[in-house]
Motif scaffolding. Structure first.
Motif, PDB file in Angstrom:
ATOM      1  N   ALA A  32      -5.621  10.560 -37.560  1.00  0.00           N
ATOM      2  CA  ALA A  32      -4.807  11.616 -36.952  1.00  0.00           C
ATOM      3  C   ALA A  32      -3.416  11.681 -37.599  1.00  0.00           C
ATOM      4  O   ALA A  32      -2.906  12.768 -37.865  1.00  0.00           O
ATOM      5  CB  ALA A  32      -4.685  11.363 -35.446  1.00  0.00           C
ATOM      6  N   ASP A  33      -2.799  10.539 -37.854  1.00  0.00           N
ATOM      7  CA  ASP A  33      -1.462  10.534 -38.449  1.00  0.00           C
ATOM      8  C   ASP A  33      -1.490   9.742 -39.756  1.00  0.00           C
ATOM      9  O   ASP A  33      -1.085   8.579 -39.812  1.00  0.00           O
ATOM     10  CB  ASP A  33      -0.458   9.924 -37.467  1.00  0.00           C
ATOM     11  CG  ASP A  33       0.981  10.070 -37.966  1.00  0.00           C
ATOM     12  OD1 ASP A  33       1.176  10.486 -39.131  1.00  0.00           O
ATOM     13  OD2 ASP A  33       1.908   9.756 -37.191  1.00  0.00           O
ATOM     14  N   PRO A  34      -1.975  10.386 -40.815  1.00  0.00           N
ATOM     15  CA  PRO A  34      -2.141   9.637 -42.076  1.00  0.00           C
ATOM     16  C   PRO A  34      -0.803   9.182 -42.674  1.00  0.00           C
ATOM     17  O   PRO A  34      -0.753   8.138 -43.335  1.00  0.00           O
ATOM     18  CB  PRO A  34      -2.855  10.635 -42.994  1.00  0.00           C
ATOM     19  CG  PRO A  34      -2.609  11.981 -42.398  1.00  0.00           C
ATOM     20  CD  PRO A  34      -2.461  11.768 -40.923  1.00  0.00           C
ATOM     21  N   ASP A  35       0.268   9.931 -42.462  1.00  0.00           N
ATOM     22  CA  ASP A  35       1.550   9.517 -43.024  1.00  0.00           C
ATOM     23  C   ASP A  35       2.018   8.199 -42.410  1.00  0.00           C
ATOM     24  O   ASP A  35       2.521   7.321 -43.117  1.00  0.00           O
ATOM     25  CB  ASP A  35       2.612  10.608 -42.820  1.00  0.00           C
ATOM     26  CG  ASP A  35       2.331  11.830 -43.687  1.00  0.00           C
ATOM     27  OD1 ASP A  35       1.937  11.652 -44.856  1.00  0.00           O
ATOM     28  OD2 ASP A  35       2.483  12.958 -43.195  1.00  0.00           O
ATOM     29  N   ALA A  36       1.846   8.071 -41.100  1.00  0.00           N
ATOM     30  CA  ALA A  36       2.250   6.823 -40.432  1.00  0.00           C
ATOM     31  C   ALA A  36       1.429   5.653 -40.961  1.00  0.00           C
ATOM     32  O   ALA A  36       1.962   4.564 -41.213  1.00  0.00           O
ATOM     33  CB  ALA A  36       2.082   6.955 -38.917  1.00  0.00           C
ATOM     34  N   LEU A  37       0.136   5.879 -41.156  1.00  0.00           N
ATOM     35  CA  LEU A  37      -0.713   4.805 -41.669  1.00  0.00           C
ATOM     36  C   LEU A  37      -0.342   4.488 -43.122  1.00  0.00           C
ATOM     37  O   LEU A  37      -0.284   3.317 -43.524  1.00  0.00           O
ATOM     38  CB  LEU A  37      -2.191   5.197 -41.550  1.00  0.00           C
ATOM     39  CG  LEU A  37      -3.218   4.126 -41.923  1.00  0.00           C
ATOM     40  CD1 LEU A  37      -2.995   2.827 -41.154  1.00  0.00           C
ATOM     41  CD2 LEU A  37      -4.649   4.647 -41.674  1.00  0.00           C
ATOM     42  N   ALA A  38      -0.060   5.526 -43.909  1.00  0.00           N
ATOM     43  CA  ALA A  38       0.310   5.313 -45.313  1.00  0.00           C
ATOM     44  C   ALA A  38       1.565   4.454 -45.432  1.00  0.00           C
ATOM     45  O   ALA A  38       1.715   3.674 -46.388  1.00  0.00           O
ATOM     46  CB  ALA A  38       0.522   6.653 -46.024  1.00  0.00           C
ATOM     47  N   ASP A  39       2.463   4.580 -44.456  1.00  0.00           N
ATOM     48  CA  ASP A  39       3.680   3.764 -44.498  1.00  0.00           C
ATOM     49  C   ASP A  39       3.383   2.272 -44.416  1.00  0.00           C
ATOM     50  O   ASP A  39       4.204   1.449 -44.794  1.00  0.00           O
ATOM     51  CB  ASP A  39       4.620   4.151 -43.342  1.00  0.00           C
ATOM     52  CG  ASP A  39       5.324   5.473 -43.627  1.00  0.00           C
ATOM     53  OD1 ASP A  39       5.299   5.931 -44.789  1.00  0.00           O
ATOM     54  OD2 ASP A  39       5.894   6.049 -42.678  1.00  0.00           O
ATOM     55  N   ARG A  40       2.221   1.930 -43.889  1.00  0.00           N
ATOM     56  CA  ARG A  40       1.851   0.514 -43.782  1.00  0.00           C
ATOM     57  C   ARG A  40       1.084   0.021 -45.009  1.00  0.00           C
ATOM     58  O   ARG A  40       0.719  -1.155 -45.085  1.00  0.00           O
ATOM     59  CB  ARG A  40       0.967   0.297 -42.551  1.00  0.00           C
ATOM     60  CG  ARG A  40       1.675   0.587 -41.238  1.00  0.00           C
ATOM     61  CD  ARG A  40       0.727   0.338 -40.070  1.00  0.00           C
ATOM     62  NE  ARG A  40       1.368   0.611 -38.810  1.00  0.00           N
ATOM     63  CZ  ARG A  40       2.118  -0.277 -38.132  1.00  0.00           C
ATOM     64  NH1 ARG A  40       2.264  -1.481 -38.615  1.00  0.00           N
ATOM     65  NH2 ARG A  40       2.696   0.052 -36.988  1.00  0.00           N
ATOM     66  N   ASP A  53     -10.793   7.248 -38.302  1.00  0.00           N
ATOM     67  CA  ASP A  53     -10.951   7.089 -36.863  1.00  0.00           C
ATOM     68  C   ASP A  53     -12.169   7.913 -36.418  1.00  0.00           C
ATOM     69  O   ASP A  53     -12.850   8.526 -37.245  1.00  0.00           O
ATOM     70  CB  ASP A  53      -9.664   7.489 -36.120  1.00  0.00           C
ATOM     71  CG  ASP A  53      -9.246   8.931 -36.408  1.00  0.00           C
ATOM     72  OD1 ASP A  53     -10.127   9.771 -36.728  1.00  0.00           O
ATOM     73  OD2 ASP A  53      -8.036   9.226 -36.313  1.00  0.00           O
ATOM     74  N   ALA A  54     -12.427   7.925 -35.087  1.00  0.00           N
ATOM     75  CA  ALA A  54     -13.646   8.569 -34.602  1.00  0.00           C
ATOM     76  C   ALA A  54     -13.570  10.089 -34.661  1.00  0.00           C
ATOM     77  O   ALA A  54     -14.589  10.769 -34.534  1.00  0.00           O
ATOM     78  CB  ALA A  54     -13.934   8.104 -33.168  1.00  0.00           C
ATOM     79  N   GLU A  55     -12.377  10.626 -34.887  1.00  0.00           N
ATOM     80  CA  GLU A  55     -12.216  12.086 -34.894  1.00  0.00           C
ATOM     81  C   GLU A  55     -12.528  12.671 -36.265  1.00  0.00           C
ATOM     82  O   GLU A  55     -11.735  13.428 -36.828  1.00  0.00           O
ATOM     83  CB  GLU A  55     -10.789  12.464 -34.472  1.00  0.00           C
ATOM     84  CG  GLU A  55     -10.383  11.924 -33.122  1.00  0.00           C
ATOM     85  CD  GLU A  55     -11.354  12.366 -32.031  1.00  0.00           C
ATOM     86  OE1 GLU A  55     -11.614  13.578 -31.939  1.00  0.00           O
ATOM     87  OE2 GLU A  55     -11.864  11.482 -31.302  1.00  0.00           O
ATOM     88  N   ASN A  56     -13.642  12.282 -36.840  1.00  0.00           N
ATOM     89  CA  ASN A  56     -14.060  12.813 -38.133  1.00  0.00           C
ATOM     90  C   ASN A  56     -15.518  13.183 -38.067  1.00  0.00           C
ATOM     91  O   ASN A  56     -16.283  12.616 -37.278  1.00  0.00           O
ATOM     92  CB  ASN A  56     -13.894  11.731 -39.216  1.00  0.00           C
ATOM     93  CG  ASN A  56     -12.474  11.612 -39.719  1.00  0.00           C
ATOM     94  OD1 ASN A  56     -12.028  12.426 -40.520  1.00  0.00           O
ATOM     95  ND2 ASN A  56     -11.758  10.592 -39.233  1.00  0.00           N
ATOM     96  N   ASP A  57     -15.904  14.092 -38.925  1.00  0.00           N
ATOM     97  CA  ASP A  57     -17.320  14.412 -39.085  1.00  0.00           C
ATOM     98  C   ASP A  57     -17.952  13.278 -39.891  1.00  0.00           C
ATOM     99  O   ASP A  57     -17.565  13.049 -41.044  1.00  0.00           O
ATOM    100  CB  ASP A  57     -17.437  15.749 -39.837  1.00  0.00           C
ATOM    101  CG  ASP A  57     -18.883  16.216 -39.945  1.00  0.00           C
ATOM    102  OD1 ASP A  57     -19.792  15.364 -39.990  1.00  0.00           O
ATOM    103  OD2 ASP A  57     -19.088  17.441 -40.010  1.00  0.00           O
TER     104      ASP A  57
END
Lengths: 433, 433
Positions: free
Chosen positions: A334-342, A244-248
């Motif tokens: 921001a929420d990698p666990d939620a994304l990993a579930d998909r 997402d945009a919240e990365n360097d």
């Protein structure tokens, strides 16, 4: 610049499908040459291996000098700096700890008929590890192949590493020592694979061969499969980063380049829900390429096979990722666990922005030998499971045979396999006497 | 009569080695024909499949009639006797119960640096099951392939079964229904394998293909491997029986014949510590062969490839068995568990004289798809594991990256993979600011 794809564009489906099926590798057809080499090693053993080593590696060997001696290993180990040794030991310990948890369990139970059922796992007797010579001679690869074999309980662990012109990487020998390799031979190519599969006067045959290699090695592994087990035939490396945009942008750029620098055929893809961030990453990649030592490799890979895909949201990112079934998947959200579930198909997932994929190449703990070319749809990375095999167990009692034997007889009869039925019926007849 | 070997004879080692390496199969080389069929199916899809089915199976199909309809399955199921249906349901329930215990577990833990590590298993999206037509169209084989796939959680389970001249075995369709197959196509050979691997207009592609077949099917599976996963390429069946003198020779004889009747290339071996018992079994086999329906197959198999090996004791029997690494191993001895503890390589073990191997072909519970040709040294029978794959997981915290990141940078540097090191160093630099 790499491809830019926009999931809202009318031609997106076609362009994404093209990305999925892109041909990245023109493997030379060396199959006939490899068949000849294998036949030669089977027929002439050590002599063939030595001649082929002289021809391909410009190294004159005799059966007495094929094996790397303990003194040579000790000497190589002594050349390695304390810092490099410590790094290797850290990596080995972490890989060992991770893989020890993979040991599958035996099982045994008695069912309601009184039959005892179950299975048992055991290691292969001997495994052979191929390690490329020259530029791609990676000590981390020694650890990733040898440690799981030792954790599995493999007693005899052979390593073959070609040493063109006699040059060997001391770190490779030290990694072999640290990870418990029991024999090292300075041979390579199809001749090394053939020697491990069929044996020679000097090298006893193994049961399983793993490890990366060039086209000759890959073709030889395909050919000896069946005689011995092999791991996968790996294609060029791939990474998919969902960010997402919240990365360097620079962090994501070096993550993409860390695969691109492996090979001109490697593929690095970014999926992001923010077009401006995608552009910023592209700019950061270009900036890094101006100074990167391996820009001559990473640059072509990124230009020819790289892609930045802008999606509506992370749910769409997960859907596209599952179609790609990436070898390495970084979830810098921001929420990698939620994304990993998909995520349903990926070789390895790296969760969150503090987990660059390269950590997994060395010291994370999970294996870095992973399914490429969309094969994560149906296969897994290297593990302890590659060095063990299962024996199923069944024990009938007279009572359990009485309970289920008639069904077996019935099915045997329906399949016209009379002796199958008779072998059960003969016992049932005794019980019914 | 089969070969007799005596482990105390001076020529025993040579004769036993010859038994191990005996060539039993002359597989016809159909690879070029198969390559052409696969290319045709990839290029022309349904049209190619229908034309090839007309040519090989003498069956005229259109894309609309390739799939077996629900009405046809119901009609076939209604033709099956209540007893046969009950036997199939007993088998399916027992196979399901056994395989449900094989589901591997996910894992997740936090290590001493704060990193979260683990893995997750998931099913393949779609599996394809090949079922031979004609004589070798076995409903038990449908159960043994389909049930583990369904237990693994595979949602889409395709079956292809050729129906030469339109003839189909109703038990095969019923077995498919019982075991949860979701689509059935009346096509076979290399064209069916190609259709499942690459897809056609009518058949969506699958991710994994399992099941036995003739030389065309085997060659096609080898060729599509990589595009999809495949199970093993099985060779002719084998049984090794280790029996002491406290057995009915006739029981052991029918057990040996139950493999011999599969195929003229099948191999049945008896190892016994009692020469007279060995002779009695040989006589019992001859007696059974005078009436056995499939004596024309079992007889040549037993004569050409069968063997009776007399050993000094059961410890020697176990040692020889481990060199054979048999597909099926029957331990008809007083203490089969003690003997089993000495066995390191076998596909499946059947313990005690009340456990004929044929029980395991149908209703025991363990899978009957097992490694042949000594491959139990390095591989396992079909299981739930064939239909799942592992995704490894790693999540670093800033603290864990600080702890292990420097080792990764060090190793990346030693491997001259600068971007690998940079992707870790960029994050460490932030932490050290």
């Amino acid at each position: 610049m790499p491809q830019f794809l926009d999931s809202t564009a009318p031609d997106f489906d076609d362009r994404f499908a093209a990305l999925l099926t892109m041909k990245r590798e023109d493997a030379p057809d060396v199959d006939d040459a490899v068949a000849a080499i294998i036949a030669d090693v089977r027929a002439r053993g050590d002599l063939a291996v030595c001649e082929l080593t002289s021809r391909f590696d410009r190294l004159d060997l005799t059966p007495d000098t094929m094996r790397v001696t303990a003194a040579e290993i000790a000497k190589a180990a002594a050349q390695v700096s304390a810092e490099d040794r410590a790094a290797l030991e850290t990596a080995a310990a972490r890989i060992r700890a991770y893989h020890e948890r993979q040991m599958p369990e035996d099982a045994s139970w008695t069912d309601d008929t009184g039959a005892t059922l179950g299975w048992r796992w055991g290691p292969v007797d001997a495994a052979g590890l191929y390690v490329p010579g020259g530029l791609a001679s990676y000590p981390s690869s020694v650890l990733m192949n040898a440690v799981p074999a030792r954790v599995a309980g493999v007693g005899r662990l052979v390593m073959c590493v070609p040493t063109p012109d006699g040059i060997v990487n001391p770190l490779v020998l030290l990694a072999a020592q640290i990870s418990g390799v029991t024999e090292i031979y300075r041979i390579g190519g199809a001749q090394a694979v053939a020697a491990m599969a069929y044996g020679t006067e000097t090298i006893a045959p193994v049961d399983k061969i793993t490890g990366p290699g060039n086209a000759f090695v890959a073709a030889a592994k395909r050919r000896v499969f069946g005689r011995v087990g092999i791991d996968m035939i790996a294609g060029p490396s791939e990474i998919l980063v969902i960010a997402d945009a919240e990365n360097d942008p620079d962090w994501i750029a070096v993550d993409l380049l860390s695969q691109a620098e492996h090979d001109e055929s490697a593929q690095s893809i970014l999926i992001t829900d923010d077009a401006a961030f995608g552009q910023a990453v592209a700019a950061a990649v270009e900036a890094r390429l101006t100074t990167l030592q391996r820009a001559h490799i990473a640059g072509p890979s990124w230009r020819d096979f790289g892609a930045i895909v802008v999606v509506r949201d992370l749910e769409e990112a997960a859907r596209l990722s599952n179609r790609i079934a990436p070898e390495h998947l970084e979830l810098a959200v921001a929420d990698p666990d939620a994304l990993a579930d998909r995520i349903t198909h990926a070789g390895a997932i790296f969760l969150g922005q503090w987990t660059p994929e390269a950590i997994g190449d060395y010291v994370g703990g999970p294996n870095h030998v992973l399914p490429t070319a969309r094969s994560a749809r149906f296969s897994s990375g290297l593990s302890v499971m590659d060095f063990v095999k299962r024996t199923t167990l069944a024990r009938m009692t007279p009572e359990s045979l009485r309970a289920i034997g008639p069904a077996a007889v019935r099915l045997a009869t329906s399949e016209s396999l009379e002796a199958h039925g008779l072998s059960v019926q003969a016992r049932l007849d005794r019980l019914n006497r």
